[in-house]
Write a protein that holds these residues in place. Structure first.
Motif, PDB file in Angstrom:
ATOM      1  N   ASP A 132      -4.412   8.609  -1.418  1.00  0.00           N
ATOM      2  CA  ASP A 132      -4.131  10.291  -1.249  1.00  0.00           C
ATOM      3  C   ASP A 132      -4.494  10.928  -0.601  1.00  0.00           C
ATOM      4  O   ASP A 132      -5.447  11.402  -0.063  1.00  0.00           O
ATOM      5  CB  ASP A 132      -4.686  10.742  -2.401  1.00  0.00           C
ATOM      6  CG  ASP A 132      -4.671  12.134  -3.070  1.00  0.00           C
ATOM      7  OD1 ASP A 132      -3.648  12.687  -2.153  1.00  0.00           O
ATOM      8  OD2 ASP A 132      -5.990  13.259  -3.854  1.00  0.00           O
ATOM      9  N   CYS A 133      -3.390  11.179   0.681  1.00  0.00           N
ATOM     10  CA  CYS A 133      -3.670  12.010   2.218  1.00  0.00           C
ATOM     11  C   CYS A 133      -2.537  13.585   1.610  1.00  0.00           C
ATOM     12  O   CYS A 133      -2.693  14.281   2.501  1.00  0.00           O
ATOM     13  CB  CYS A 133      -3.119  10.982   2.835  1.00  0.00           C
ATOM     14  SG  CYS A 133      -3.629   9.798   2.829  1.00  0.00           S
TER      15      CYS A 133
ATOM     16  N   VAL B  24       0.469  -0.996  -0.344  1.00  0.00           N
ATOM     17  CA  VAL B  24       0.153   0.383   0.089  1.00  0.00           C
ATOM     18  C   VAL B  24       0.970   1.269  -0.108  1.00  0.00           C
ATOM     19  O   VAL B  24       1.878   1.506   1.174  1.00  0.00           O
ATOM     20  CB  VAL B  24      -0.707   0.026   1.381  1.00  0.00           C
ATOM     21  CG1 VAL B  24      -1.913   1.197   1.380  1.00  0.00           C
ATOM     22  CG2 VAL B  24      -1.598  -0.801   1.262  1.00  0.00           C
ATOM     23  N   LEU B  25       0.652   2.627  -0.729  1.00  0.00           N
ATOM     24  CA  LEU B  25       1.379   3.365  -1.166  1.00  0.00           C
ATOM     25  C   LEU B  25       0.483   4.472  -0.276  1.00  0.00           C
ATOM     26  O   LEU B  25      -0.198   4.834  -0.760  1.00  0.00           O
ATOM     27  CB  LEU B  25       1.595   3.711  -2.200  1.00  0.00           C
ATOM     28  CG  LEU B  25       2.174   5.189  -2.763  1.00  0.00           C
ATOM     29  CD1 LEU B  25       3.386   5.624  -2.084  1.00  0.00           C
ATOM     30  CD2 LEU B  25       2.430   5.471  -4.335  1.00  0.00           C
ATOM     31  N   VAL B  26       1.156   5.109   0.686  1.00  0.00           N
ATOM     32  CA  VAL B  26       0.152   6.499   1.148  1.00  0.00           C
ATOM     33  C   VAL B  26       1.306   7.766   0.775  1.00  0.00           C
ATOM     34  O   VAL B  26       2.450   7.316   1.152  1.00  0.00           O
ATOM     35  CB  VAL B  26       0.310   6.161   2.442  1.00  0.00           C
ATOM     36  CG1 VAL B  26      -0.504   7.357   3.520  1.00  0.00           C
ATOM     37  CG2 VAL B  26      -0.465   4.928   3.112  1.00  0.00           C
TER      38      VAL B  26
ATOM     39  N   LEU C 219       4.637  -0.896   3.454  1.00  0.00           N
ATOM     40  CA  LEU C 219       3.753  -0.303   3.412  1.00  0.00           C
ATOM     41  C   LEU C 219       4.640   1.581   3.003  1.00  0.00           C
ATOM     42  O   LEU C 219       5.237   1.574   3.774  1.00  0.00           O
ATOM     43  CB  LEU C 219       2.885   0.192   5.020  1.00  0.00           C
ATOM     44  CG  LEU C 219       2.024   1.869   5.306  1.00  0.00           C
ATOM     45  CD1 LEU C 219       1.022   1.534   4.222  1.00  0.00           C
ATOM     46  CD2 LEU C 219       1.230   1.336   6.742  1.00  0.00           C
ATOM     47  N   THR C 220       3.934   1.731   2.081  1.00  0.00           N
ATOM     48  CA  THR C 220       5.218   3.043   1.618  1.00  0.00           C
ATOM     49  C   THR C 220       4.652   4.172   1.893  1.00  0.00           C
ATOM     50  O   THR C 220       3.484   4.082   1.618  1.00  0.00           O
ATOM     51  CB  THR C 220       5.511   2.848   0.433  1.00  0.00           C
ATOM     52  OG1 THR C 220       6.141   1.337  -0.002  1.00  0.00           O
ATOM     53  CG2 THR C 220       6.536   4.064  -0.343  1.00  0.00           C
ATOM     54  N   LEU C 221       5.512   5.183   2.946  1.00  0.00           N
ATOM     55  CA  LEU C 221       4.663   6.644   3.163  1.00  0.00           C
ATOM     56  C   LEU C 221       5.913   7.665   2.248  1.00  0.00           C
ATOM     57  O   LEU C 221       6.971   7.639   2.275  1.00  0.00           O
ATOM     58  CB  LEU C 221       5.261   6.451   4.112  1.00  0.00           C
ATOM     59  CG  LEU C 221       4.935   5.742   5.566  1.00  0.00           C
ATOM     60  CD1 LEU C 221       4.876   6.065   6.627  1.00  0.00           C
ATOM     61  CD2 LEU C 221       3.017   6.116   4.943  1.00  0.00           C
ATOM     62  N   MET C 222       4.718   8.058   1.874  1.00  0.00           N
ATOM     63  CA  MET C 222       5.883   9.658   0.209  1.00  0.00           C
ATOM     64  C   MET C 222       4.697  10.600   0.800  1.00  0.00           C
ATOM     65  O   MET C 222       4.376  11.211   0.872  1.00  0.00           O
ATOM     66  CB  MET C 222       4.783   9.247  -0.658  1.00  0.00           C
ATOM     67  CG  MET C 222       6.274   9.858  -1.767  1.00  0.00           C
ATOM     68  SD  MET C 222       5.890   9.524  -3.719  1.00  0.00           S
ATOM     69  CE  MET C 222       7.042   9.902  -4.070  1.00  0.00           C
ATOM     70  N   ASP C 223       6.261  11.319   1.864  1.00  0.00           N
ATOM     71  CA  ASP C 223       6.112  12.478   1.723  1.00  0.00           C
ATOM     72  C   ASP C 223       7.626  13.625   2.425  1.00  0.00           C
ATOM     73  O   ASP C 223       8.691  13.027   2.247  1.00  0.00           O
ATOM     74  CB  ASP C 223       5.320  12.929   3.594  1.00  0.00           C
ATOM     75  CG  ASP C 223       4.669  14.385   3.359  1.00  0.00           C
ATOM     76  OD1 ASP C 223       5.687  15.452   3.629  1.00  0.00           O
ATOM     77  OD2 ASP C 223       3.947  14.526   4.312  1.00  0.00           O
ATOM     78  N   ASP C 224       7.470  14.893   1.357  1.00  0.00           N
ATOM     79  CA  ASP C 224       8.594  15.211   1.223  1.00  0.00           C
ATOM     80  C   ASP C 224       8.695  16.375   2.442  1.00  0.00           C
ATOM     81  O   ASP C 224      10.020  18.048   3.201  1.00  0.00           O
ATOM     82  CB  ASP C 224       9.058  16.056   0.307  1.00  0.00           C
ATOM     83  CG  ASP C 224       7.927  17.489  -0.164  1.00  0.00           C
ATOM     84  OD1 ASP C 224       7.237  17.616  -0.203  1.00  0.00           O
ATOM     85  OD2 ASP C 224       8.400  18.039  -1.447  1.00  0.00           O
TER      86      ASP C 224
END
Length: 262
Positions: free
Chosen positions: A134-135, A41-43, A65-70
């Motif tokens: 999409d968060c 799952v990609l968040v 669980l992949t978390l993407m945020d810069d």
């Protein structure tokens, strides 16, 4: 969705105990829990929505669980972004949230990505996951995620929260007849890259919507319940009332109609 092969259905004793309350549900059982454990799952966004969503996905036993945020953790985030702590102010949100998830469930493999969602990289990343959440908090990113979801034909659980108003829906591009985000929200005339900073947001609202996003993703992975495709849920947190609006695919949508016919 990942299939439940004989090997993946054999949860070990610790997993059977940890997830026993899921397994007791007839709709999920061992096979459904094994599908969750095999899922990726990609968040995108580890803030107000991504925090509760990721925490529940990890607690429920999602395999990767992949978390993407810069972005980095700021003091103003802590009013609602429950994956972060005062001691982690200044840390990248993806890495801060990864600490929280590892403490909650070390069996979930967490991949923190300090990146901004967009371009070919995003499409490639989406294609390696089973579900995307999409968060994010801006329209440009939401449309980029939608394009990647449509291109890779990966389901997208979309949530938003600002002031006292929340919304939730699911886009499933695996079927040509299903609408996408652009069918519902066109790109013309939209603006505001930081609605929470501009307008404020009621803290528990992000928890309600983010948790609902996790629930929709888990249902999809386990293959249970009725998906939210074609239905937009709107929450007024001041009255705590939900409304449901139905919407259809735009036959002239420049994103999904082009993919479906081309």
């Amino acid at each position: 969705m990942p299939a439940c092969a004989a090997s993946t259905c054999n949860l070990d004793d610790a997993e059977l105990l940890r997830y026993s309350r899921h397994i007791l549900l007839d709709q999920i059982g061992v096979e459904g829990q094994a599908r969750i454990a095999a899922a990726r799952v990609l968040v995108i966004g580890a803030g107000g929505l991504g925090s509760p969503a990721a925490l529940y996905l990890a607690a429920a036993g999602v395999g990767t669980l992949t978390l993407m945020d810069d972005d980095v953790v700021d003091l103003t985030n802590l009013q609602r972004q429950i994956a972060h702590t005062t001691t982690r102010i200044g840390m990248y949100k993806a890495e801060s949230a990864a600490h929280a998830l590892a403490a909650l469930n070390p069996a979930t493999h967490v991949v923190p990505l300090v990146e901004r969602a967009g371009g070919a990289r995003l499409t490639q990343l989406v294609a390696t996951h089973d579900v995307v959440l999409d968060c994010s908090d801006n329209f440009a990113t939401r449309h980029a995620i939608n394009r990647a979801s449509v291109a890779a034909k990966v389901p997208l659980v979309s949530g938003a929260a600002v002031r006292f108003d929340g919304q939730l829906t699911l886009f499933d591009p695996r079927s040509d007849g299903h609408p996408c985000y652009h069918c519902l929200f066109g790109e013309d005339g939209e603006a505001s890259d930081s609605p929470c900073a501009t307008f404020g947001v009621f803290a528990p609202l992000t928890g309600l919507i983010g948790t609902a996003q996790a629930a929709e993703a888990l249902k999809l992975l386990a293959g249970v319940g009725e998906p939210l495709t074609g239905r937009l849920l709107l929450l007024d947190a001041l009255s705590l009332r939900w409304r449901e609006l139905r919407y259809r695919k735009d036959p002239h949508c420049p994103v999904c109609a082009t993919v479906a016919t081309g």
